[in-house]
Design an enzyme around this catalytic site. Structure first.
Site, short mmCIF file in Angstrom:
data_model
loop_
_atom_site.label_atom_id
_atom_site.label_comp_id
_atom_site.label_asym_id
_atom_site.label_seq_id
_atom_site.Cartn_x
_atom_site.Cartn_y
_atom_site.Cartn_z
N HIS A 143 -26.74 40.98 -35.00
CA HIS A 143 -27.43 40.47 -33.82
C HIS A 143 -26.53 39.52 -33.05
CE1 HIS A 143 -30.60 39.05 -31.19
NE2 HIS A 143 -31.39 40.00 -31.68
N HIS A 144 -26.60 39.63 -31.70
CA HIS A 144 -25.76 38.81 -30.84
C HIS A 144 -26.11 37.32 -30.95
CE1 HIS A 144 -22.71 38.16 -28.01
NE2 HIS A 144 -23.00 39.09 -27.11
N ALA A 145 -27.31 37.01 -31.42
CA ALA A 145 -27.68 35.61 -31.63
C ALA A 145 -26.84 34.97 -32.72
CB ALA A 145 -29.16 35.50 -31.99
N ASN A 317 -22.67 31.85 -30.51
CA ASN A 317 -21.80 32.23 -29.40
C ASN A 317 -21.15 31.00 -28.77
OD1 ASN A 317 -22.49 35.33 -28.62
ND2 ASN A 317 -24.23 34.32 -29.55
#
Length: 475
Positions: A143-145, A317
């Protein structure tokens, strides 16, 4: 417990069944020299021995009631490796197309938020020209989170190493891991209330830094006579600038790095700018064939990692972004490259002003969640101009071969999330003397993505000819 930043949480708020928010890749391996076939149980044991290297593997989300707080990461008390590993056979004849089609179907599905947000699918039965027999592929999703390009590379570094030895030396040590109790909703809200007391101080600090950075950027731009980059919402509309669907389509081109470097040296620019020019040429060809080429140049959003040494090993990120004109309205390939060079140079200067992660940290969680979900559900992109046309992200990899449990990595193709209004994403990955340019879209928006991949190779040849480069024999 570790709270997600505002930017990380936004990837959760904006997620829907139409738009899964994970990054991923397809990794193709040849078997180790002493193994004729892939052994799933040996692979599972190898993964288990490497879980301690990245926090992503065993941390799960805990979300607050009514989004009254950004979620937290905790060490999953119910972690079970078997839920994250899947073993399949590639549909026959087992070629590149079957592998990438399988990956597209896997990339189309969201993940269970009650478990750590990653999956690996092991695919056997490859029958690809130029790939040794009994080779296999890993199809990964995270997941990009939890990760960006930088931390994603660190996670894969847990599995890959420059030695063909089956067991890296650090596996000989015992690594202690302790799970955490899942907190109640009230505990999360109370914890967030205490943390929010410092928000006015954070806001004042942010404004001070933002003003200072903006002044510095303005001085540099004026001194060097740098034109400003494209502004958001000024990009033209194309056929892939529409609401996305749940049906992913995925493909990739593999290019010798030497060809890119030769063009870079002749044009006196960068490898990244040459790659952008190749992508721009492919976009121009594809849209022109569809009678959909705008008169204005397309605009790409290029993420920029701002991950420092202190941030290494941390989840989440750490990114800024720049907008680059792709000069798709310019017919001459060399002039197009030079225009991209100028636009990228100006965008790098202006992108120093404010980081996306810092802005989102100051937005209240309820407001961020509401705005993200309204954006997704209302399909507002049908009524406004695109913020940008597509994302092109560059992930530099090592120049030397990597191995996983003795198996050599041959090729890698990458993917990342699509959002409404930007239904095409390109991931550029360099590794061991080659560059892969991967494209992800929706079947409804770009049903002939294979044609676009052909356009990438055609654009490469066109730019080489324009620069009078003698291309090496195809590999």
């Amino acid at each position: 417990m570790q709270q997600l930043s505002g930017l990380d949480a936004t990837f959760l708020y904006i997620e829907s069944n139409r738009a899964p928010m994970h990054v991923g890749g397809v990794y193709i391996f040849e078997p180790s020299k002493d193994n004729e076939r892939f052994n799933y149980y040996q692979f599972r044991d190898f993964i288990e021995s490497r879980l301690h290297i990245s926090r992503v593997f065993r941390q799960r989300l805990v979300e607050a009631p009514l989004d009254m707080s950004h979620p937290y990461w905790i060490e999953d008390p119910d972690f079970d490796l078997e839920y994250h590993l899947h073993h399949v056979a590639i549909p026959q004849p087992g070629g590149s197309q079957e592998l990438l089609d399988l990956a597209a179907r896997i990339f189309s599905r969201t993940m269970d938020r009650k478990r750590p947000l990653w999956e690996i699918t092991i695919a056997e039965g490859l029958n690809i020209e130029g790939i040794p027999p009994n080779s296999f592929a890993l199809i990964t999703k995270v997941h990009h989170a939890a990760i960006d390009g930088g931390s994603g590379a660190e996670m894969m570094g847990a599995l890959l190493n420059p030695s063909p030895a089956k067991r890296p030396k650090d596996n000989e040590e015992h690594h202690y891991w302790e799970s955490e109790r899942i907190p109640t909703g009230i505990e999360i809200i109370a914890r967030n209330y205490i943390k929010s007391v410092g928000t006015p101080v954070k806001l004042a600090k942010f404004l001070y830094e933002a003003v200072g950075n903006t002044i510095d950027v303005a001085k540099e731009a004026i001194t060097k006579w740098i034109e400003p980059p494209p502004m958001p919402f000024t990009a033209p509309t194309t056929l892939f600038n529409a609401p996305v669907t749940a049906h992913r389509i995925f493909g990739g081109a593999n290019i010798p790095l030497e060809r890119i470097k030769k063009m870079k040296n002749i044009a006196k620019t960068t490898v990244n700018n040459v790659v952008l020019a190749v992508c721009a040429g492919a976009l121009r060809r594809y849209l022109k064939d569809k009678n959909n080429l705008p008169k204005k140049p397309l605009v790409a959003m290029a993420p920029i990692s701002v991950r420092s040494e202190e941030d290494k090993g941390a989840m989440g990120n750490k990114v800024s972004a720049m907008l680059v004109s792709l000069a798709t309205n310019e017919e001459d390939p060399f002039k197009r490259l030079m225009l991209i060079h100028e636009s990228a140079t100006s965008s790098k200067v202006y992108s120093k002003a404010i980081g996306a992660d810092k802005i989102m940290d100051l937005v209240p969680s309820e407001l961020a969640a509401l705005a993200a979900r309204l954006y997704t559900k209302s399909k507002v992109v049908e009524y406004i101009r695109p913020i940008y046309n597509l994302v092109i992200t560059n992930v530099p990899g090592p120049p030397i071969p990597l191995y996983m449990g003795g198996a050599k990595l041959l090729n890698h193709y990458g993917t990342a999330p699509l959002i409404d209004g930007a239904g095409l994403l390109m991931v550029v990955f360099s590794y061991a003397g080659a560059i892969t340019i991967s494209a992800t879209s929706c079947r409804e928006l770009m049903p002939d993505l294979d044609k676009f991949i052909e356009n990438i190779y055609e654009s490469l040849d066109e730019l080489e000819q324009a620069l009078q480069v003698i291309a090496p024999a195809s590999q």
